[in-house]
Design a protein around this motif. Structure first.
Motif, PDB file in Angstrom:
ATOM      1  N   LEU A 151      49.154   5.780  61.233  1.00 16.81           N
ATOM      2  CA  LEU A 151      48.002   6.597  61.599  1.00 16.81           C
ATOM      3  C   LEU A 151      46.811   5.717  61.973  1.00 16.81           C
ATOM      4  O   LEU A 151      46.125   5.963  62.964  1.00 16.81           O
ATOM      5  N   ASN A 152      46.585   4.665  61.190  1.00 18.40           N
ATOM      6  CA  ASN A 152      45.504   3.717  61.507  1.00 18.40           C
ATOM      7  C   ASN A 152      45.724   3.041  62.851  1.00 18.40           C
ATOM      8  O   ASN A 152      44.788   2.874  63.633  1.00 18.40           O
ATOM      9  N   ARG A 153      46.976   2.640  63.109  1.00 16.71           N
ATOM     10  CA  ARG A 153      47.284   2.013  64.407  1.00 16.71           C
ATOM     11  C   ARG A 153      47.022   2.989  65.554  1.00 16.71           C
ATOM     12  O   ARG A 153      46.462   2.606  66.590  1.00 16.71           O
ATOM     13  N   ALA A 154      47.415   4.254  65.364  1.00 15.96           N
ATOM     14  CA  ALA A 154      47.207   5.252  66.413  1.00 15.96           C
ATOM     15  C   ALA A 154      45.718   5.435  66.702  1.00 15.96           C
ATOM     16  O   ALA A 154      45.317   5.570  67.865  1.00 15.96           O
TER      17      ALA A 154
ATOM     18  N   GLU B 141      44.442   2.326  68.590  1.00 16.49           N
ATOM     19  CA  GLU B 141      44.944   2.278  69.967  1.00 16.49           C
ATOM     20  C   GLU B 141      44.392   3.408  70.824  1.00 16.49           C
ATOM     21  O   GLU B 141      44.655   3.461  72.022  1.00 16.49           O
ATOM     22  N   GLY B 142      43.649   4.316  70.205  1.00 17.50           N
ATOM     23  CA  GLY B 142      43.074   5.431  70.945  1.00 17.50           C
ATOM     24  C   GLY B 142      44.042   6.575  71.198  1.00 17.50           C
ATOM     25  O   GLY B 142      43.765   7.458  72.005  1.00 17.50           O
TER      26      GLY B 142
ATOM     27  N   THR C 195      41.284  14.034  64.260  1.00 19.21           N
ATOM     28  CA  THR C 195      42.716  14.118  63.976  1.00 19.21           C
ATOM     29  C   THR C 195      43.099  13.112  62.907  1.00 19.21           C
ATOM     30  O   THR C 195      43.862  13.421  61.991  1.00 19.21           O
ATOM     31  N   PHE C 196      42.541  11.906  63.030  1.00 20.09           N
ATOM     32  CA  PHE C 196      42.815  10.868  62.035  1.00 20.09           C
ATOM     33  C   PHE C 196      42.402  11.333  60.640  1.00 20.09           C
ATOM     34  O   PHE C 196      43.176  11.236  59.692  1.00 20.09           O
TER      35      PHE C 196
END
Length: 85
Positions: free
Chosen positions: A46-49, A52-53, A59-60
């Motif tokens: 989730l953090n990577r998403a 990366e935008g 949503t996060f």
């Protein structure tokens, strides 16, 4: 089980087998959902998403809150079936 009972229940064997498989799939899904390692891996993804935008901040935060609630849940991953030692 007698021969007659066995013959009468034979047509139900596929249904009983399907229910057994469904029950075991549900148990595995619940185990994985409450495994802290799996939840932590989802948090990392989730953090990577977010970085990366691929997702926005709202949503996060929504998904992060849901995952953190799993970690705080009274249902804990035990590593084996039955839950009790």
């Amino acid at each position: 089980m007698g021969l007659v009972t066995g013959l009468l229940l034979l047509p139900l064997a596929p249904v009983r087998g399907t229910l057994w498989v469904a029950d075991h799939l549900l148990q595995e899904a619940e185990r994985q959902a409450h495994d802290p390692r799996a939840v932590q891996a989802r948090l990392a993804a989730l953090n990577r998403a977010l970085e990366e935008g691929a997702i926005d901040e709202a949503t996060f935060e929504e998904e992060e809150e849901r995952l953190l609630a799993r970690l705080d849940s009274p249902v804990r991953y035990t590593g084996h079936r039955g839950g009790a030692s």
